[in-house]
Design a protein around this motif. Structure first.
Motif, short mmCIF file in Angstrom:
data_model
loop_
_atom_site.label_atom_id
_atom_site.label_comp_id
_atom_site.label_asym_id
_atom_site.label_seq_id
_atom_site.Cartn_x
_atom_site.Cartn_y
_atom_site.Cartn_z
N GLU A 27 0.79 -1.24 -0.11
CA GLU A 27 0.06 0.04 0.02
C GLU A 27 0.94 1.25 -0.13
O GLU A 27 0.56 2.34 -0.52
N ASP A 31 0.56 4.47 -2.57
CA ASP A 31 0.57 5.82 -2.41
C ASP A 31 1.70 6.68 -2.08
O ASP A 31 1.39 7.88 -2.10
N SER A 33 4.13 6.42 -0.14
CA SER A 33 4.50 6.80 1.46
C SER A 33 5.87 6.04 1.68
O SER A 33 6.52 6.09 2.53
#
Length: 438
Positions: A27, A31, A33
């Motif tokens: 994830e 995104d 990060s």
């Protein structure tokens, strides 16, 4: 400590991350990060501490779910095929419309070539006007109307894979089994499939030439696909010679069109046999055939009746290619200005073909990429390649080189001659289908 740093620390110490940590890391790749440095460290860590099957399945699932996943409401199963790459492998151009002719729906997300293996999108780009870049709603409309579409992935499909793939190339981690599986399947499963058949190549022209490694990859792909709810099987196939008797973009479109419009020709026999094997398995997985043998017979019927060819013509038109491509494909495809013939300097039997070398020759002719931003010449390549076990007489053609000028053609012919070895006595080629893994 952040979740990403914690996972990397565990990998460094030889501990396999759990499903929750792998999901969070994927994830973070999607995104933004997770940094590029962390992505590279993760790739290297997985090489040193391979994932267990449940971890591999979780990473794949999270990479898939980090982007858009296609949704379908169609009167038949959504099916696709993926090949691990080889030389002269234009099966997708034949198989997608053949599956559609048998009642399947095929949203085939494909890639461009890099290195010695050709890319399906590059082959289709040899067709004037053909669009490979489309938005999801356009793809879904074409698949619903025509039965199949062959396109590139949008930026919204498996964005985590796009980031991880880039760092794998520069960190020397391309060959990690776990990362290969997650890369292939995160994109394929984002198509919203019910069934998937994988063509895992082995032999001189394959990405994984070693049969043991190829089988391990096939097994891992099947396990991971099934763990994510998709009926999946793999066929390990021979790539000790090109799949078609041609290598090069427009030349492979010609080979595919010959198989679609005249599947009984000698030049397309190996290509058709591979299409039958993969298509038969796919139809059985999707519930459109009683078993793989029944499915192969259905693929045969779609080819011999012209139904698959008709759907291919409709797909070309729907993707902005010529509306009369099926009738006038020989006129519509570009041709190289120079064609040189390589002839045997003695009688014998074709005993060995270095398929990888042939693929690399196509690249140096201008028909492939050494870097991602290289421009491809769709006209160049090698055609009429002699096949393993063929008996040849002195002076008989072994291949035709299609090039931009005579000097380049002559240099390529010298290299092709080194890639095709002659022997005395009978030669038995390896079986095309080596194993089916379900």
């Amino acid at each position: 400590m952040s979740a990403a740093r914690s996972l990397l620390s565990a990998l460094r110490q030889g501990h396999r991350p759990d499903v929750r940590d792998l999901t969070a890391f994927a994830e973070g790749l999607a995104d933004g990060s997770v940094s590029d440095a962390q992505a590279g460290a993760f790739a290297m860590g997985v090489c040193h501490t391979p994932l267990l099957p449940d971890g591999r399945a979780a990473l794949t699932r999270a990479m898939r779910d980090g982007g858009e996943v296609l949704q379908w409401d169609l009167p038949g199963p959504v099916i696709d095929k993926h090949s691990t790459g080889g030389v002269g492998d234009c099966v997708s151009l034949i198989l997608a419309p053949a599956l559609a002719a048998c009642g399947a729906y095929v949203p085939m997300i494909s890639g461009r070539g890099l290195g010695h293996t050709g890319g399906t999108l590059d082959k289709l780009s040899a067709i004037p006007g053909f669009r490979t870049e489309m938005q999801t709603d356009e793809v879904q409309a074409i698949v619903a109307r025509v039965g199949c579409a062959i396109v590139g992935a949008t930026a919204d499909i498996a964005p985590a894979d796009r980031r991880l793939y880039a760092v794998r190339d520069v960190t020397g981690t391309v060959e990690s089994l776990d990362l290969i599986v997650a890369s292939i399947l995160s994109k394929k499963l984002a198509e919203g499939l019910e069934a998937l058949v994988l063509d895992v190549k082995t032999g001189s022209g394959a990405f994984m030439s070693d049969p043991v490694a190829a089988r391990a990859l096939a097994q891992a792909l099947v396990e991971t696909g099934q763990a994510n709810g998709v009926m999946t099987s793999a066929i390990v196939t021979d790539m000790s010679q090109p799949a078609a008797t041609s290598a090069g973009n427009a030349l492979e479109v010609i080979a595919a069109m010959e198989a679609l419009t005249d599947p009984g020709t000698r030049r397309s026999a190996r290509l058709v046999a591979l299409t039958r094997a993969l298509g038969g398995e796919a139809l059985a997985l999707g519930g459109l055939a009683a078993d793989a043998q029944d499915g192969a017979a259905r693929i045969d019927a779609a080819l011999t009746s012209g139904a698959a060819a008709e759907i291919f013509g409709r797909m070309v038109a729907a993707q902005n290619g010529p509306t009369d491509f099926l009738e006038r494909w020989r006129d519509r495809l570009p041709a190289a200005p120079v064609v040189a013939e390589l002839r045997a300097d003695r009688p014998g039997v074709i005993g060995r073909i270095d398929a990888r070398a042939l693929g690399e020759i196509v690249v140096t002719l201008g028909g492939g990429r050494q870097r991602e931003d290289d421009i491809i010449d769709p006209t160049v390549g090698i055609s009429h390649i002699a096949q393993l076990g063929a008996v040849v007489t002195e002076g008989q053609p072994l291949a035709r080189i299609h090039a931009s000028d005579s000097e380049i053609a002559e240099e390529a012919a010298t290299r092709v001659a080194l890639a095709i070895e002659m022997e005395q006595g009978a030669v038995t080629p390896p079986p095309l289908v080596q194993e089916v893994i379900r």
